[in-house]
Design an enzyme around this catalytic site. Structure first.
Site: not given
Ligand code: AMP
Length: 478
Positions: A5, A32, A106-107, A249
């Site tokens: 968050c 979030g 957050n956490g 990310y």
């Molecule tokens: P995936 O499609 O499940 O392999 O997720 C990878 C994609 O989602 C990449 O383009 C990342 O930028 C993004 N991503 C990575 N980790 C997260 C996360 N925790 N929450 C939302 N998006 C994510």
């Protein structure tokens, strides 16, 4: 419950805090999208407005006007699988014998269950299954017997896991970062007050100056009249456990976090990606927006090496579709990728392509994009990922998927590449991350890419001797 968050707290001289809180929540919206809320205090009583939805939808001008008081805290909440009860939205507020409390977290704590059980035995009643309420009750209990700083310290001594908190105790705003500093938190100065926020981009939005990061184990108490702040270093740990994935990310690229500009870290990771596994294709392109800074570093390094590779946009993003992970089912997630990204045929048709992204979690995005690019006429698609394979879940606040869902868990890079249909696939080694962050491995949490954690987590390996909550406080009675 994963609580990935954004939090903020503001104290001003003689202006209501609600509007700047609202703007800073806008700046933290990427942290979030499921719920947002603000709690203020006008010197006599607390006011709150907390609802599910995006910041822009949650607050009407009248709501902002009704949030009286020059001090307040705010929160944006990340969606969690299985949905959200309104009881989980934050800030969480309680009134108790010696005043009122508001808490934004957050956490994720890893000892919530045992704490809740203990408190329940003492007669505390809970309205949610979240860990934030547990922190609030623990703090309220300690405040009955101790002054504010001691009560925060006693509370921190009982928590194990990650927490960056903004707290309102009556009209006093506090910021707390867990002793290992897993989640970010920073302090900023405004013309007429101070702000504590998850990311410095929120401070920029308020036209303020970043003072510094809140240190791991530090409590910052803002003066309610906006004139300054007091700092208490309540716990000292030899090593921190900053979440590297914030840099890869989660955080905004324009945020300054634990001494680094996130954008520069990502560009450096992109440069290393070229050095480690660069491949000369007709075109190199980012997955927007998450791969953009990585791809610019990658293309720059490729250019310096004299590679004959064009850097271009080959995928266009529909900016009205939220982050893919908002979709709770796999089928919806797959559709969402196509809704979100569309190839630019001219960039890819009849050409070899390198596609750059920050991470692969389930593999949904990359599988779909490679398919899309091939449909648009790409001859070859090579995928380069600016972080190591994610092989284990996150227990500290990033909603990452379970082990079974992670495409890299139990598979070799070659197998993953085959599954997602890439002509070749490369990730970065863990060392590249520590180098780009200019950090020791022992100062980072790398649990999701190593499977060993800097916290005691049932059924998982540890990557160090864990200092238990409450062990060796810096100075017992400051
Ligand atoms: P995936 O499609 O499940 O392999 O997720 C990878 C994609 O989602 C990449 O383009 C990342 O930028 C993004 N991503 C990575 N980790 C997260 C996360 N925790 N929450 C939302 N998006 C994510």
């Amino acid at each position: 419950m994963h609580e990935k968050c954004g939090v903020v707290g503001i104290s001003l001289a003689d202006r209501d805090a609600a509007r700047p809180l609202y703007y800073s929540l806008y700046a933290l919206q990427h942290r979030g999208q499921e719920a947002a809320g603000v709690v203020t205090h006008d010197g006599f009583q607390q006011h709150d407005h907390v609802e599910t939805g995006l910041v822009g939808d949650v607050f009407d001008p009248e709501d902002i006007d009704a949030l009286k008081g020059t001090n307040g805290i705010g929160h944006v909440r990340y969606p969690t699988e299985g949905g959200l009860g309104a009881s989980c939205a934050q800030p969480f507020s309680v009134s108790f014998k010696s005043g009122s409390l508001g808490l934004a977290h957050n956490g994720n704590l890893v000892n919530t269950d045992s704490l809740r059980e203990e408190l329940a035995t003492l007669g505390h009643a809970f309205t949610s299954d979240g860990d934030t309420e547990v922190i609030a009750h623990e703090l309220a209990r300690n405040l009955l017997e101790q002054d504010l700083v001691r009560a925060v310290k006693s509370t921190m001594g009982r928590l194990h896991g990650s927490y960056s908190l903004t707290i309102m105790h009556d009209e006093t705003v506090l910021g707390v970062r867990d002793p290992q500093g897993n989640r970010p938190l920073c302090l900023g100065e405004l013309e007429d007050g101070y702000v504590i926020a998850s990311e410095s981009a929120a401070i920029d939005t308020l036209d303020g100056d970043l003072v510094r990061d809140v240190e791991p184990g530090e409590l910052v108490v803002l003066h309610p009249d906006g004139s300054g702040f007091d700092s208490y270093q309540l716990f000292d740990r030899e090593h921190s456990a900053h979440c590297f994935f914030e840099h890869v990310y989660f955080a905004r690229p324009d945020s300054q976090m634990d001494g680094d500009l996130v954008y520069e870290v990502r560009r450096e990771l992109g440069r290393q990606l070229w050095a480690e596994s660069g491949i000369e294709t007709d075109v190199v392109m980012p997955v927007p927006d998450s791969g953009r800074s990585f791809a610019s570093g990658y293309a720059e390094a490729a250019g310096e090496d004299g590679a004959d590779t064009e850097f271009a946009e080959g995928l266009m993003k529909n900016r009205y579709v939220g982050r893919t992970f908002i979709m709770p089912t796999q089928d919806e997630r797959e559709r969402a990728v196509r809704l979100k990204l569309n190839p630019i045929r001219d960039t890819v048709e009849g050409r070899t392509v390198t596609l750059i992204d920050d991470s692969v979690v389930r593999g949904t995005t990359s599988t779909q994009l490679i398919e899309l690019l091939r449909e648009a006429g790409a001859e070859e698609v090579h995928l380069r990922i600016g972080s190591p394979p994610i092989v284990a879940p996150c227990y500290l606040g990033i909603d990452m998927a379970s082990r079974e869902e992670l495409i890299a868990a139990g598979r070799s890079v070659e197998e993953i590449g085959e599954r997602i249909g890439a002509d070749s696939l490369s990730y970065l080694p863990v060392e590249a991350v520590t180098e780009a962050l200019d950090s020791d491995r022992e100062d980072l949490c790398l649990g999701c890419v190593t499977g060993a954690y800097p916290y005691d987590i049932e059924g998982e390996k540890r990557d160090r001797e864990i200092e238990r909550p409450g062990s060796e406080p810096a100075s017992a009675d400051d």
